[in-house]
Design a protein around this motif. Structure first.
Motif, mmCIF file in Angstrom:
data_model
loop_
_atom_site.group_PDB
_atom_site.id
_atom_site.type_symbol
_atom_site.label_atom_id
_atom_site.label_comp_id
_atom_site.label_asym_id
_atom_site.label_seq_id
_atom_site.Cartn_x
_atom_site.Cartn_y
_atom_site.Cartn_z
ATOM 1 N N ILE A 288 0.868 -1.181 0.000
ATOM 2 C CA ILE A 288 0.000 0.000 0.000
ATOM 3 C C ILE A 288 0.904 1.229 0.000
ATOM 4 O O ILE A 288 2.121 1.111 0.151
ATOM 5 N N VAL A 289 0.307 2.400 -0.159
ATOM 6 C CA VAL A 289 1.099 3.625 -0.237
ATOM 7 C C VAL A 289 0.803 4.522 0.954
ATOM 8 O O VAL A 289 -0.149 4.296 1.707
ATOM 9 N N ASN A 290 1.615 5.536 1.117
ATOM 10 C CA ASN A 290 1.473 6.495 2.205
ATOM 11 C C ASN A 290 0.045 7.034 2.280
ATOM 12 O O ASN A 290 -0.487 7.565 1.306
ATOM 13 N N GLN B 141 -2.787 5.415 2.517
ATOM 14 C CA GLN B 141 -3.866 4.611 1.927
ATOM 15 C C GLN B 141 -4.826 4.145 3.006
ATOM 16 O O GLN B 141 -4.415 3.730 4.086
ATOM 17 N N ASP C 75 -7.989 2.003 2.457
ATOM 18 C CA ASP C 75 -9.038 1.123 1.947
ATOM 19 C C ASP C 75 -9.591 0.295 3.099
ATOM 20 O O ASP C 75 -8.833 -0.338 3.838
ATOM 21 N N TRP D 138 -4.611 -0.049 6.874
ATOM 22 C CA TRP D 138 -4.521 1.400 6.696
ATOM 23 C C TRP D 138 -3.183 1.876 7.224
ATOM 24 O O TRP D 138 -2.646 1.305 8.174
ATOM 25 N N ARG E 172 6.437 4.225 3.743
ATOM 26 C CA ARG E 172 5.249 4.545 4.537
ATOM 27 C C ARG E 172 5.443 4.070 5.966
ATOM 28 O O ARG E 172 6.363 3.300 6.275
ATOM 29 N N SER F 110 1.127 -0.208 8.890
ATOM 30 C CA SER F 110 -0.331 -0.091 8.908
ATOM 31 C C SER F 110 -0.917 -0.595 10.225
ATOM 32 O O SER F 110 -0.242 -1.241 11.036
#
Length: 216
Positions: A23-25, A27, A29, A57, A153, A156
């Motif tokens: 995932i990216v910085n 994100q 979903d 996240w 990132r 999460s």
């Protein structure tokens, strides 16, 4: 097991989160597909019957901290903010990023009083273990080693939850900050289960002794 050592080897960062999708910085979903099969016994255990990944996240960093994160190499365990110092020393033109200092002023100027601020702006080591879980992962927080081993990132919510031993079926609520607080304030479920089992054994042993004791 090694003679005199623990019965099982520790769960590494790779063991814990190596199967989770990139995932990216920032994100956020709510749910996504795993995208890959479990790669370790730990991953298979925490997944259980789950078919959808939730709470993957990550907090959004500002542009400056994202640039600092990008500067930390992914193939150098233990790399932290001191890499930023080395970059500026090698290329003074990189002293600032969009008008702000690449190296936070307080770090080199107070490092001698704070154990070198070791770990701040650091990446997790895939071959190592997670540091102490916190309620608010920040690159300049109490535990600054919060960058993903390979992605630019912060770790999460789900990655932190796995570090605490939560099964993937556990859902968290609220904002990304609120979810991190829920994870960081929790007693790790495997620890709670181990304590509960031991307490049960102790109570059962006591009950057996009481039953075997001759009555007065």
């Amino acid at each position: 097991p090694q003679p005199g050592g623990a019965p099982l080897r520790p769960v590494t960062v790779r063991d814990a989160i190596g199967d989770l999708p990139a995932i990216v910085n920032g994100q956020a979903d709510e749910a996504m597909a795993y995208g890959a099969a479990p790669q370790s016994a730990f991953q298979a255990a925490v997944r259980g019957e789950a078919t959808t990944l939730t709470d993957h996240w990550c907090k959004a960093m500002n542009e400056l901290n994202l640039e600092r994160c990008r500067c930390i190499p992914t193939d150098c365990p233990g790399a932290d903010w001191r890499v930023l110092e080395a970059i500026v020393a090698a290329d003074p033109s990189r002293e600032t990023f969009k008008g702000q200092a690449l190296v936070p002023w307080c770090l080199p100027n107070t490092a001698d009083r704070h154990n070198g601020w070791r770990g701040l702006f650091g990446r997790l080591d895939v071959r190592g273990h997670f540091p102490t879980s916190t309620t608010d992962p920040q690159p300049m927080g109490k535990v600054g080693q919060v960058f993903h081993p390979h992605q630019d990132r912060i770790v999460s919510v789900r990655e932190c939850a796995r570090a605490q031993g939560f099964p993937d079926r556990t859902r968290f609520a609220g904002t990304v900050q609120a979810r991190h607080r829920q994870v960081g304030n929790a007693v790790p479920p495997p620890l709670a289960a181990a304590l509960g089992r031991q307490l049960r054994r102790s109570l059962e042993r006591k009950a057996r002794r009481d039953a075997e004791r001759p009555s007065a």
